[in-house]
Every structure is written in structure tokens, then in C-alpha cells.
Motif scaffolding. Sequence first.
Motif, short mmCIF file in Angstrom:
data_model
loop_
_atom_site.label_atom_id
_atom_site.label_comp_id
_atom_site.label_asym_id
_atom_site.label_seq_id
_atom_site.Cartn_x
_atom_site.Cartn_y
_atom_site.Cartn_z
N PHE A 56 0.85 -1.18 0.00
CA PHE A 56 0.00 0.00 0.00
C PHE A 56 0.88 1.23 0.00
CE2 PHE A 56 -3.00 -3.15 1.67
CZ PHE A 56 -4.08 -2.89 0.83
N TYR A 57 0.55 2.20 -0.87
CA TYR A 57 1.35 3.40 -1.08
C TYR A 57 0.78 4.58 -0.30
CZ TYR A 57 3.44 7.32 -3.59
OH TYR A 57 4.12 8.46 -3.91
N ASN A 58 1.69 5.40 0.28
CA ASN A 58 1.28 6.63 0.96
C ASN A 58 2.42 7.64 0.85
OD1 ASN A 58 0.46 8.73 2.57
ND2 ASN A 58 -0.08 7.46 4.32
N ALA A 59 2.28 8.61 -0.05
CA ALA A 59 3.31 9.61 -0.28
C ALA A 59 3.49 10.56 0.90
CB ALA A 59 2.98 10.42 -1.53
N LYS A 60 2.49 10.66 1.76
CA LYS A 60 2.56 11.59 2.89
C LYS A 60 3.31 11.02 4.09
CE LYS A 60 -1.72 13.78 1.58
NZ LYS A 60 -3.09 13.35 1.47
N SER A 61 3.61 9.76 4.05
CA SER A 61 4.27 9.09 5.17
C SER A 61 5.74 8.83 4.87
CB SER A 61 3.56 7.75 5.43
OG SER A 61 4.24 7.02 6.43
N MET A 62 6.57 8.87 5.92
CA MET A 62 7.98 8.47 5.76
C MET A 62 8.03 6.99 5.34
SD MET A 62 10.01 10.99 6.14
CE MET A 62 11.59 10.21 6.39
#
Length: 92
Positions: A56-62
Motif C-alpha cells: 500500500f502506497y502513501n506519499a505523505k508518510s515516511m
Amino acid sequence: MSEPTDKPALPVVQLKAAGWGPFIYRKRVGRVPAGVQDGDLVAVVDKTGKPFGCGFYNAKSMITLRMVSWGPGAVDEKTFIDTRIARAVDLR
């Protein structure tokens, strides 16, 4: 020849460097195709293009990728989530 499928292929995210833990940090992520949104299930390949797994991708997370499987097989998001919920219920 491959069989036709009614399901679109997962977007492919390429890594700069791979690790074997469930978390892939932002600095290890290379190419991300346009249109990938936070929460999307994506196919992950290593820096040479070899299948690495799905996450799962999340650009806002480190922690940009949270891996849910490793290897060349694609994961069906609904089946994956249903299976994990059923497993959690069985443990209780």
C-alpha cells in the motif's frame, strides 16, 4: 499468450533499494507513476525491474510503502483484506 482479464493491472512503483521488512521508507522509493494515490495497492519492483511484491502506497508518510506480499504474484485487494479480517476474527 496470456488470458484476458477484466481487472486492470496494478500501478508499478520502482525501488531505488530494497529491504525485506514490511516497511519501505521514502528514501528507498524511486519511480512512482502519475495517478497513484495514497492508499492505492501497487506492484513493487526492485531497481532492475524484477518483481518484489505488493504494498500500500502513501506519499505523505515516511513509510511510503507497506508491503503485504513478496514475490511476483499480484494481490487482489478485496480478497487480501477479507482474508486478513477473517484471520483476525478467528484469533479472537
